[in-house]
Structure formats: C-alpha cells, structure tokens
Design a protein around this motif. Structure first.
Motif, PDB file in Angstrom:
ATOM      1  N   ARG A 223       0.824  -1.207   0.000  1.00 18.53           N
ATOM      2  CA  ARG A 223       0.000   0.000   0.000  1.00 18.53           C
ATOM      3  C   ARG A 223       0.861   1.261   0.000  1.00 18.53           C
ATOM      4  O   ARG A 223       0.834   2.073   0.917  1.00 18.53           O
ATOM      5  CB  ARG A 223      -0.954  -0.025   1.214  1.00 18.53           C
ATOM      6  CG  ARG A 223      -2.003  -1.130   1.105  1.00 18.53           C
ATOM      7  CD  ARG A 223      -2.932  -1.159   2.299  1.00 18.53           C
ATOM      8  NE  ARG A 223      -2.279  -1.648   3.493  1.00 18.53           N
ATOM      9  CZ  ARG A 223      -2.099  -2.947   3.780  1.00 18.53           C
ATOM     10  NH1 ARG A 223      -2.532  -3.876   2.933  1.00 18.53           N
ATOM     11  NH2 ARG A 223      -1.502  -3.313   4.901  1.00 18.53           N
ATOM     12  N   ARG A 224       1.594   1.434  -1.080  1.00 17.59           N
ATOM     13  CA  ARG A 224       2.410   2.633  -1.252  1.00 17.59           C
ATOM     14  C   ARG A 224       1.573   3.716  -1.947  1.00 17.59           C
ATOM     15  O   ARG A 224       0.688   3.413  -2.742  1.00 17.59           O
ATOM     16  CB  ARG A 224       3.665   2.313  -2.070  1.00 17.59           C
ATOM     17  CG  ARG A 224       4.578   1.298  -1.363  1.00 17.59           C
ATOM     18  CD  ARG A 224       5.836   1.009  -2.161  1.00 17.59           C
ATOM     19  NE  ARG A 224       5.577   0.347  -3.431  1.00 17.59           N
ATOM     20  CZ  ARG A 224       5.401  -0.955  -3.577  1.00 17.59           C
ATOM     21  NH1 ARG A 224       5.424  -1.761  -2.517  1.00 17.59           N
ATOM     22  NH2 ARG A 224       5.184  -1.473  -4.774  1.00 17.59           N
ATOM     23  N   CYS A 225       1.875   4.965  -1.656  1.00 16.49           N
ATOM     24  CA  CYS A 225       1.109   6.059  -2.248  1.00 16.49           C
ATOM     25  C   CYS A 225       2.000   7.282  -2.443  1.00 16.49           C
ATOM     26  O   CYS A 225       3.167   7.299  -2.031  1.00 16.49           O
ATOM     27  CB  CYS A 225      -0.101   6.414  -1.385  1.00 16.49           C
ATOM     28  SG  CYS A 225       0.299   7.106   0.253  1.00 16.49           S
ATOM     29  N   LEU A 226       1.449   8.298  -3.073  1.00 18.18           N
ATOM     30  CA  LEU A 226       2.105   9.585  -3.276  1.00 18.18           C
ATOM     31  C   LEU A 226       1.221  10.671  -2.669  1.00 18.18           C
ATOM     32  O   LEU A 226       0.002  10.623  -2.828  1.00 18.18           O
ATOM     33  CB  LEU A 226       2.312   9.858  -4.767  1.00 18.18           C
ATOM     34  CG  LEU A 226       3.233   8.901  -5.514  1.00 18.18           C
ATOM     35  CD1 LEU A 226       3.086   9.109  -7.024  1.00 18.18           C
ATOM     36  CD2 LEU A 226       4.694   9.091  -5.094  1.00 18.18           C
ATOM     37  N   ILE A 227       1.836  11.617  -1.990  1.00 15.57           N
ATOM     38  CA  ILE A 227       1.089  12.718  -1.388  1.00 15.57           C
ATOM     39  C   ILE A 227       1.400  13.989  -2.179  1.00 15.57           C
ATOM     40  O   ILE A 227       2.554  14.431  -2.216  1.00 15.57           O
ATOM     41  CB  ILE A 227       1.455  12.918   0.096  1.00 15.57           C
ATOM     42  CG1 ILE A 227       1.106  11.656   0.903  1.00 15.57           C
ATOM     43  CG2 ILE A 227       0.721  14.104   0.685  1.00 15.57           C
ATOM     44  CD1 ILE A 227       2.275  10.781   1.218  1.00 15.57           C
ATOM     45  N   PRO A 228       0.404  14.582  -2.843  1.00 14.55           N
ATOM     46  CA  PRO A 228       0.641  15.808  -3.621  1.00 14.55           C
ATOM     47  C   PRO A 228       0.745  17.032  -2.707  1.00 14.55           C
ATOM     48  O   PRO A 228      -0.104  17.234  -1.839  1.00 14.55           O
ATOM     49  CB  PRO A 228      -0.609  15.913  -4.513  1.00 14.55           C
ATOM     50  CG  PRO A 228      -1.363  14.632  -4.335  1.00 14.55           C
ATOM     51  CD  PRO A 228      -0.972  14.112  -2.997  1.00 14.55           C
ATOM     52  N   LEU A 229       1.774  17.835  -2.914  1.00 13.59           N
ATOM     53  CA  LEU A 229       1.893  19.083  -2.180  1.00 13.59           C
ATOM     54  C   LEU A 229       2.717  20.084  -2.971  1.00 13.59           C
ATOM     55  O   LEU A 229       3.395  19.727  -3.930  1.00 13.59           O
ATOM     56  CB  LEU A 229       2.487  18.870  -0.780  1.00 13.59           C
ATOM     57  CG  LEU A 229       3.870  18.250  -0.626  1.00 13.59           C
ATOM     58  CD1 LEU A 229       4.513  18.760   0.662  1.00 13.59           C
ATOM     59  CD2 LEU A 229       3.788  16.734  -0.555  1.00 13.59           C
ATOM     60  N   ASP A 230       2.622  21.332  -2.570  1.00 11.62           N
ATOM     61  CA  ASP A 230       3.378  22.400  -3.224  1.00 11.62           C
ATOM     62  C   ASP A 230       4.546  22.868  -2.371  1.00 11.62           C
ATOM     63  O   ASP A 230       5.418  23.584  -2.853  1.00 11.62           O
ATOM     64  CB  ASP A 230       2.456  23.582  -3.521  1.00 11.62           C
ATOM     65  CG  ASP A 230       1.497  23.277  -4.652  1.00 11.62           C
ATOM     66  OD1 ASP A 230       1.897  23.413  -5.821  1.00 11.62           O
ATOM     67  OD2 ASP A 230       0.351  22.899  -4.376  1.00 11.62           O
ATOM     68  N   GLY A 231       4.568  22.482  -1.112  1.00 10.16           N
ATOM     69  CA  GLY A 231       5.655  22.857  -0.229  1.00 10.16           C
ATOM     70  C   GLY A 231       5.373  22.390   1.188  1.00 10.16           C
ATOM     71  O   GLY A 231       4.290  21.880   1.486  1.00 10.16           O
ATOM     72  N   PHE A 232       6.352  22.547   2.068  1.00 10.66           N
ATOM     73  CA  PHE A 232       6.177  22.142   3.462  1.00 10.66           C
ATOM     74  C   PHE A 232       6.902  23.122   4.368  1.00 10.66           C
ATOM     75  O   PHE A 232       7.639  24.008   3.908  1.00 10.66           O
ATOM     76  CB  PHE A 232       6.659  20.708   3.695  1.00 10.66           C
ATOM     77  CG  PHE A 232       8.101  20.445   3.312  1.00 10.66           C
ATOM     78  CD1 PHE A 232       9.118  20.550   4.253  1.00 10.66           C
ATOM     79  CD2 PHE A 232       8.445  20.075   2.012  1.00 10.66           C
ATOM     80  CE1 PHE A 232      10.437  20.304   3.913  1.00 10.66           C
ATOM     81  CE2 PHE A 232       9.771  19.832   1.654  1.00 10.66           C
ATOM     82  CZ  PHE A 232      10.767  19.944   2.598  1.00 10.66           C
ATOM     83  N   TYR A 233       6.679  22.980   5.652  1.00  9.22           N
ATOM     84  CA  TYR A 233       7.268  23.881   6.649  1.00  9.22           C
ATOM     85  C   TYR A 233       8.211  23.110   7.580  1.00  9.22           C
ATOM     86  O   TYR A 233       7.983  21.934   7.880  1.00  9.22           O
ATOM     87  CB  TYR A 233       6.171  24.529   7.503  1.00  9.22           C
ATOM     88  CG  TYR A 233       5.154  25.320   6.735  1.00  9.22           C
ATOM     89  CD1 TYR A 233       5.430  26.617   6.293  1.00  9.22           C
ATOM     90  CD2 TYR A 233       3.896  24.787   6.454  1.00  9.22           C
ATOM     91  CE1 TYR A 233       4.480  27.359   5.595  1.00  9.22           C
ATOM     92  CE2 TYR A 233       2.940  25.514   5.754  1.00  9.22           C
ATOM     93  CZ  TYR A 233       3.241  26.804   5.325  1.00  9.22           C
ATOM     94  OH  TYR A 233       2.294  27.519   4.637  1.00  9.22           O
ATOM     95  N   GLU A 234       9.237  23.805   8.031  1.00 10.18           N
ATOM     96  CA  GLU A 234      10.104  23.276   9.077  1.00 10.18           C
ATOM     97  C   GLU A 234      10.470  24.410  10.018  1.00 10.18           C
ATOM     98  O   GLU A 234      10.375  25.593   9.656  1.00 10.18           O
ATOM     99  CB  GLU A 234      11.373  22.645   8.497  1.00 10.18           C
ATOM    100  CG  GLU A 234      11.163  21.310   7.800  1.00 10.18           C
ATOM    101  CD  GLU A 234      10.693  20.193   8.721  1.00 10.18           C
ATOM    102  OE1 GLU A 234      10.571  20.422   9.943  1.00 10.18           O
ATOM    103  OE2 GLU A 234      10.450  19.084   8.210  1.00 10.18           O
ATOM    104  N   TRP A 235      10.898  24.043  11.239  1.00  6.50           N
ATOM    105  CA  TRP A 235      11.222  25.022  12.260  1.00  6.50           C
ATOM    106  C   TRP A 235      12.675  24.870  12.686  1.00  6.50           C
ATOM    107  O   TRP A 235      13.103  23.789  13.095  1.00  6.50           O
ATOM    108  CB  TRP A 235      10.306  24.855  13.461  1.00  6.50           C
ATOM    109  CG  TRP A 235       8.932  25.393  13.248  1.00  6.50           C
ATOM    110  CD1 TRP A 235       8.449  26.608  13.673  1.00  6.50           C
ATOM    111  CD2 TRP A 235       7.850  24.760  12.544  1.00  6.50           C
ATOM    112  NE1 TRP A 235       7.146  26.760  13.276  1.00  6.50           N
ATOM    113  CE2 TRP A 235       6.742  25.650  12.589  1.00  6.50           C
ATOM    114  CE3 TRP A 235       7.694  23.541  11.877  1.00  6.50           C
ATOM    115  CZ2 TRP A 235       5.519  25.362  11.998  1.00  6.50           C
ATOM    116  CZ3 TRP A 235       6.480  23.240  11.280  1.00  6.50           C
ATOM    117  CH2 TRP A 235       5.402  24.149  11.345  1.00  6.50           C
ATOM    118  N   GLN A 236      13.424  25.956  12.586  1.00  4.27           N
ATOM    119  CA  GLN A 236      14.820  25.961  13.020  1.00  4.27           C
ATOM    120  C   GLN A 236      14.903  26.533  14.433  1.00  4.27           C
ATOM    121  O   GLN A 236      14.391  27.627  14.698  1.00  4.27           O
ATOM    122  CB  GLN A 236      15.673  26.801  12.072  1.00  4.27           C
ATOM    123  CG  GLN A 236      17.149  26.829  12.455  1.00  4.27           C
ATOM    124  CD  GLN A 236      17.940  27.753  11.559  1.00  4.27           C
ATOM    125  OE1 GLN A 236      17.453  28.809  11.162  1.00  4.27           O
ATOM    126  NE2 GLN A 236      19.160  27.365  11.228  1.00  4.27           N
TER     127      GLN A 236
END
Length: 235
Positions: free
Chosen positions: A96-109
C-alpha cells in the motif's frame, strides 16, 4: 519530521499532474496549513482496476491490526530506513504505497531555548510535487466503520535542510511515480526511491510564526518574512 505542509493546487491540477481521473465523491480545496489528523488527497492504485486514483485519507497512519486509532498521533511520518522492519509500516510498504501531492512544506529551526524560526520549503520551479507515503485501512471493532489513513516517509536531510532539521520528506521525481506505486516482489521493493532530493532544485525561505496555529490558513502564510528574502540556501 514533516508536521505541516501546504497545497495550492486544486483537484483539477492534481489530476492533470498525476494523470488520473477526477473523483466525484469529494472536493479538494487549496490549503496553506495542512495539519495531521485532517483528510487530505493521496494518489494510489485502485485495488480492483490497478489504475491510479485520487483518494481522501486522514493524515496519521493507523495499521490494520491496531486496537484503536490513537496510534495515529505518532505515525504522521515514517523513517525510510526502518520501514521494512517496523511492525507499523512493513505490510503497508509491501502492498500500500502512495504519493502525497503538495506544493511545499514547513520546518522550524531552533534559534534558542525560547524561539524557533519557521521556514517554508518548495521546489525552485514552484511546481506541484509528490512525497512518498504509505496508506492503510483500519476497521473500528466497536462500530464496524473503516478508516483509511496515510503517513509521509522521511529520509536524511540534504544540505539545504540539514541546518534546521535532521530529517526531510522523501520527494519522488515524476519519473519514479510508477515504480513507487506499482506492485513489486516483496524482496525487491523500490526502496532506492527513498533518498534525499537534490538540494540545488529546492528553495527555503523565512516565513512568519502564524503557521504554528492550525486555524490560520491563507496564502499569507508562505509570504517571505520581512527580515529575509527568498533564499536558495539558508546560509
């Protein structure tokens, strides 16, 4: 870890990018602050036809064998290195592999003990892209209702991501979509796809702290912070 992402693309744009039919049973609206425990679009193979389909699943994987759904709070991400041995993910990796569509993500430094700087990350070409994921179907024994959920797979960071996190989502090149989704021999799974994405094709920039509140959801969240322009690298 990837705990928030954004998706500007709508259902039509996702369908075109992944070459699949439009679903008629649910709507997909852009979201600039996608959080765990919400229902989001994923791309997978239909179990009956084998064709690509767009489905709406909840973020935070609940394995089919779990006694309850509370495990989802700790399974929004899955480490690429331990998928094959983890009881939570190994069966999903096989089937059950899949792909998640997105335009970007966030991270915290982390800046100091009291403060963190939020960054938005995307591809330099600003195109919709896909992160490798796994999905599963769980049935509530009390109600008999089925719940379908997913997790995002992470790997070691590239040079762009390393200064502010020790993990990054596995971004899958379009050329590898079919390999990741297609059925495969359990002894020859496409785990070579699970590698850091080239840093020279990505960009990161400072954004405001409003992303931290899940109730905030607008294009303003990805606007560059006033104290720093869009950067190809962090330093």
């Amino acid at each position: 870890m990837c705990g928030r992402y954004y998706r500007r693309s709508d259902k039509q744009q996702i369908a075109e990018a992944f070459r699949l039919g439009l679903p008629t049973t649910f709507e997909i609206l852009p979201s600039y602050n996608v959080a765990p425990q919400t229902f989001q679009p994923i791309v997978r193979l239909n179990e009956e036809t084998g064709e690509r389909e767009l489905a709406s699943l909840r973020w935070g994987l609940v394995p089919f064998w779990s006694n309850n759904a509370r495990i989802a709070y700790s399974t929004i991400n899955a480490k690429a290195e331990t998928l094959a041995t983890s009881p939570t993910f190994r069966e999903a990796l096989k089937r059950r592999r899949c792909l998640i569509p997105l335009d970007g993500f966030y991270e915290w430094q982390t800046i100091n003990a009291r403060s963190k700087q939020t960054y938005a990350v995307n591809l330099k070409n600003s195109n919709l892209f896909a992160v490798a994921g796994l999905w599963d179907r769980w049935k509530d024994k009390a109600t008999g209702q089925a719940l379908e959920t997913f997790t995002l797979i992470t790997t070691d960071p590239n040079e762009l991501m390393e200064p502010f996190h020790n993990r990054m989502p596995v971004i899958v090149p379009a050329a590898d979509y079919e390999r990741w989704l297609a059925p495969a021999d359990p002894e020859r799974l496409p785990v070579d796809v699970l590698r850091p994405y080239p840093e020279e094709e990505m960009a990161a920039w400072k954004v405001g702290a409003s992303v931290g509140n899940v109730r905030n959801d607008s294009p303003d969240l990805i606007a560059p912070a006033e104290d720093g322009p869009v950067q190809a690298t962090l330093f």
